[in-house]
Design an enzyme around this catalytic site. Structure first.
Site, PDB file in Angstrom:
ATOM      1  N   HIS A 100      31.837  33.771  31.434  1.00  0.00           N
ATOM      2  CA  HIS A 100      32.514  33.665  30.143  1.00  0.00           C
ATOM      3  C   HIS A 100      31.705  32.717  29.269  1.00  0.00           C
ATOM      4  CE1 HIS A 100      36.542  35.020  32.055  1.00  0.00           C
ATOM      5  NE2 HIS A 100      35.910  36.034  31.499  1.00  0.00           N
ATOM      6  N   ALA A 101      31.157  33.266  28.206  1.00  0.00           N
ATOM      7  CA  ALA A 101      30.098  32.589  27.455  1.00  0.00           C
ATOM      8  C   ALA A 101      30.487  31.204  26.945  1.00  0.00           C
ATOM      9  CB  ALA A 101      29.684  33.476  26.284  1.00  0.00           C
ATOM     10  N   ARG A 102      31.707  31.073  26.456  1.00  0.00           N
ATOM     11  CA  ARG A 102      32.066  29.828  25.768  1.00  0.00           C
ATOM     12  C   ARG A 102      32.381  28.684  26.713  1.00  0.00           C
ATOM     13  NH1 ARG A 102      37.821  31.746  23.099  1.00  0.00           N
ATOM     14  NH2 ARG A 102      39.044  32.013  24.995  1.00  0.00           N
ATOM     15  N   GLU A 103      32.418  28.960  27.994  1.00  0.00           N
ATOM     16  CA  GLU A 103      32.776  27.916  28.963  1.00  0.00           C
ATOM     17  C   GLU A 103      31.539  27.091  29.302  1.00  0.00           C
ATOM     18  OE1 GLU A 103      34.884  30.162  32.003  1.00  0.00           O
ATOM     19  OE2 GLU A 103      36.344  30.859  30.548  1.00  0.00           O
TER      20      GLU A 103
ATOM     21  N   ARG B 166      33.566  34.866  24.191  1.00  0.00           N
ATOM     22  CA  ARG B 166      33.809  34.852  25.635  1.00  0.00           C
ATOM     23  C   ARG B 166      33.171  36.043  26.354  1.00  0.00           C
ATOM     24  NH1 ARG B 166      38.605  34.105  29.286  1.00  0.00           N
ATOM     25  NH2 ARG B 166      39.205  36.087  30.187  1.00  0.00           N
TER      26      ARG B 166
ATOM     27  N   ASN C 188      34.774  39.527  33.430  1.00  0.00           N
ATOM     28  CA  ASN C 188      35.564  39.237  34.631  1.00  0.00           C
ATOM     29  C   ASN C 188      36.830  40.096  34.709  1.00  0.00           C
ATOM     30  OD1 ASN C 188      35.537  37.836  37.087  1.00  0.00           O
ATOM     31  ND2 ASN C 188      37.151  36.436  36.361  1.00  0.00           N
ATOM     32  N   ARG C 189      36.833  41.185  33.970  1.00  0.00           N
ATOM     33  CA  ARG C 189      37.856  42.233  34.118  1.00  0.00           C
ATOM     34  C   ARG C 189      37.186  43.569  34.378  1.00  0.00           C
ATOM     35  NH1 ARG C 189      39.865  38.066  33.653  1.00  0.00           N
ATOM     36  NH2 ARG C 189      41.731  37.363  32.550  1.00  0.00           N
TER      37      ARG C 189
ATOM     38  N   HIS D 117      34.115  28.977  36.550  1.00  0.00           N
ATOM     39  CA  HIS D 117      34.682  29.096  35.207  1.00  0.00           C
ATOM     40  C   HIS D 117      35.178  27.724  34.745  1.00  0.00           C
ATOM     41  CE1 HIS D 117      35.327  33.611  35.123  1.00  0.00           C
ATOM     42  NE2 HIS D 117      35.003  33.414  36.378  1.00  0.00           N
ATOM     43  N   SER D 118      35.633  27.658  33.496  1.00  0.00           N
ATOM     44  CA  SER D 118      36.408  26.517  33.040  1.00  0.00           C
ATOM     45  C   SER D 118      37.446  27.068  32.077  1.00  0.00           C
ATOM     46  CB  SER D 118      35.515  25.476  32.378  1.00  0.00           C
ATOM     47  OG  SER D 118      35.060  25.922  31.111  1.00  0.00           O
ATOM     48  N   TYR D 119      38.625  26.521  31.883  1.00  0.00           N
ATOM     49  CA  TYR D 119      39.055  25.255  32.390  1.00  0.00           C
ATOM     50  C   TYR D 119      40.399  25.421  33.091  1.00  0.00           C
ATOM     51  CZ  TYR D 119      41.757  25.167  27.954  1.00  0.00           C
ATOM     52  OH  TYR D 119      42.591  25.447  26.902  1.00  0.00           O
TER      53      TYR D 119
ATOM     54  N   TYR E  75      47.833  33.932  37.196  1.00  0.00           N
ATOM     55  CA  TYR E  75      48.362  35.151  36.605  1.00  0.00           C
ATOM     56  C   TYR E  75      47.738  36.352  37.278  1.00  0.00           C
ATOM     57  CZ  TYR E  75      43.854  34.915  34.212  1.00  0.00           C
ATOM     58  OH  TYR E  75      42.517  34.827  33.933  1.00  0.00           O
TER      59      TYR E  75
ATOM     60  N   GLU F  49      37.894  26.846  38.377  1.00  0.00           N
ATOM     61  CA  GLU F  49      38.129  26.577  36.954  1.00  0.00           C
ATOM     62  C   GLU F  49      37.918  25.078  36.799  1.00  0.00           C
ATOM     63  OE1 GLU F  49      38.834  28.512  34.410  1.00  0.00           O
ATOM     64  OE2 GLU F  49      39.617  30.387  35.240  1.00  0.00           O
TER      65      GLU F  49
END
Lengths: 309, 94
Positions: free
Chosen positions: A69-72, A127, A144-145, A196-198, A248, A270
Site C-alpha cells: 500500500h503505497a502511502r504507508e 494506496r 492486497n485485495r 503494512h501500517s497502521y 475485519y 500493521e
C-alpha cells in the site's frame, strides 16, 4: 560501504534513492546479498527483491514485503533499515547468522513502486496500483485485495473508484502476479510476512473468512511471542489475531493465498501509529518503528528456522 | 499535485451496531470522498477518516445527528504534508 554508512535511515526517500541504496547495499555485501528483478510494474518500473543468501540451491526461504500500500511510508522506510540490519548483523548476531546458514531471506522494500512514486509526485494519499480500469476514469486496484484467496468476496469493493477495489480478476495487477510467480517458481518458501501500517496489529490468516485456520493455535502463539519481543523495546501495544477476527473480513489478501498454498507461517504486520499521525508518521519515528518491528520479525524468522516442516 | 488544505482526519468512536452500520454505508459510498485510514469497524476500535474540507461540516453534522462520538485527530492534513516535504527536501540537501 561508505555510502551505506552515511545513508540517512531516519528520513523518507523517493523510489530512486531507495533503489540506489539497494545497489549500494548489494555492492557492500556481494557474497551475501543479490538483487532479484522479479518483473516490472504496470508503469514499467523494475520490481526488486533483495535476496540474502549464504549459498545452497533452493534453500528454504522467508519472504518479507513492505509498501504494497503505497502511502504507508513507514513500511518502506522500515524495510530499508531492516535490509541494512540483516546485512550488518550477519556474522555478528548469532540468531541472524544461524538463520542465514540454513535459509534465504527475500526482502521486497517497495512492492508497489508505481503507487509509491505517485505518492511522491501527485497524491501523498494514494494506496493502490496505477493500472487503468476499463470503463472507469478511476485508476488502480488494491493490491492486497487482488490475490487468489476468496477473491471478490466480502471486504473488497467492486467499484474501481474505491480504495479497496479488488481489480477485474485475481492477479490482474502485475505487481501481485510478479510476486505470485516468484513464490510459485521458487517452491520452497516457509514463511511469508507482509508489512503494512497502521493500527499496530500482527495478523495471521484468514481474512476472507472468519473460519479458523488449522494452525491457528501455533500461529497465535508465535505471533504473541513475536509481539512480546517487539513490545519490549518501546512498549508499543499490539494486538494479535486472525485478520477477520481482529479487524475485519477482507478477501483477496496476500497471506491468505500463501497460507492456502502451504506456507504455514504467513503473517501481516500493521506497524505503529503511536502519535495521532496516521500515514503521516513523522520521520523521527522511522527508526524506533523499524527497531521494534525487527525484534518481532526476528522472532518469527527464528521460529521458522527452528520448526521445519 | 493534489493538495489537502483544510482536510481533517477525524477519529470516530462507534459505540453501537447502528453506528457501525452507518459507517459501513459511508465507506461503500465512494462519492462521499471520505478516505478511511483504517478498515473494519467495531465498538472496540476507533476509525480514522480523512474528510475533505468541502465535506467537513456535512460529515460532522452526520456524526452528531447519529450521536457518533468523534475527535479531530489531524486539524489540517496539508500542514503535516508540508512539514514532511520540507524535511525531505532538507534531508536531500544533507
Amino acid at each position: 560501504e561508505r555510502k551505506t554508512k552515511s545513508f540517512n535511515f531516519a528520513a523518507y526517500h523517493n523510489l530512486e534513492t531507495i533503489y540506489a541504496f539497494m545497489d549500494t547495499l548489494v555492492a557492500s555485501h556481494p557474497s551475501l546479498i543479490s538483487k532479484v528483478n522479479i518483473g516490472s510494474s504496470y508503469e514499467n518500473r523494475p520490481m526488486y527483491a533483495l535476496k540474502f543468501s549464504t549459498g545452497g540451491v533452493s534453500r528454504p526461504a522467508i519472504w518479507v514485503d513492505a509498501g504494497i500500500h503505497a502511502r504507508e511510508w513507514v513500511t518502506q522506510a522500515s524495510a530499508v533499515w531492516i535490509a541494512n540490519k540483516i546485512a550488518s548483523d550477519y556474522g555478528v548476531d548469532p540468531s541472524v547468522t544461524s538463520l542465514l546458514g540454513q535459509m534465504d531471506i527475500y526482502l521486497m522494500i517497495v512492492t508497489n513502486p508505481d503507487g509509491y512514486a505517485f505518492t511522491h509526485t501527485s497524491n501523498r494519499m494514494w494506496r493502490k496500483t496505477r493500472s487503468v480500469n476499463a470503463g472507469s476514469s478511476c485508476r488502480g486496484a488494491d493490491p492486497n485485495r487482488n490475490w487468489d484467496a476468496g477473491f471478490g468476496g466480502p471486504g473488497a469493493s467492486k467499484d474501481p473508484c474505491s480504495d479497496s477495489y479488488h481489480g477485474p480478476y485475481a492477479n490482474s495487477e502485475v505487481e501481485v502476479k510478479n510476486v505470485v510467480d516468484l513464490i510459485k517458481g521458487h517452491g520452497n518458501f516457509k514463511s511469508f510476512i507482509s508489512i503494512h501500517s497502521y493500527s499496530q496489529l500482527l495478523m495471521y490468516p484468514y481474512g476472507y473468512t472468519c473460519t479458523d485456520v488449522p494452525d491457528k493455535s501455533e500461529l497465535h502463539a508465535v505471533g504473541t511471542a513475536a509481539i512480546k519481543e517487539l513490545t519490549s523495546l518501546y512498549n508499543t501495544r499490539y494486538q494479535v489475531g486472525s485478520i477477520c477476527k481482529i479487524i475485519y473480513q477482507a478477501s483477496g489478501g496476500s497471506i491468505d493465498w500463501t497460507y492456502n498454498i502451504g506456507i504455514k507461517y504467513s503473517f501481516a504486520f500493521e506497524l505503529r501509529d503511536t502519535g495521532f499521525y496516521g500515514f503521516l508518521l513523522p520521520a523521527n519515528q522511522i527508526l524506533p518503528t523499524a527497531e521494534e518491528t525487527w525484534l518481532g520479525l526476528k522472532y518469527i524468522m527464528g521460529y521458522v528456522r527452528d520448526h521445519p516442516y | 499535485e493534489e493538495l489537502f488544505n483544510g482536510d481533517q482526519v477525524l477519529r470516530v468512536l462507534p459505540e453501537s451496531e447502528d453506528h457501525i452500520q452507518a459507517l459501513k454505508e459511508l465507506e461503500e459510498d465512494v462519492d462521499s470522498e471520505l478516505d478511511f485510514w483504517n478498515h473494519g469497524f467495531s465498538t472496540e476500535r476507533p476509525v480514522d477518516i480523512r474528510v475533505p474540507h468541502d465535506s467537513l461540516y456535512a460529515f460532522k453534522d452526520f456524526l452528531m445527528e447519529n450521536n457518533i462520538p468523534f475527535t479531530v485527530m489531524i486539524n489540517n492534513v496539508q500542514e503535516l504534508l508540508d512539514e514532511e516535504r520540507a524535511e525531505m527536501v532538507n534531508n536531500e540537501g544533507l
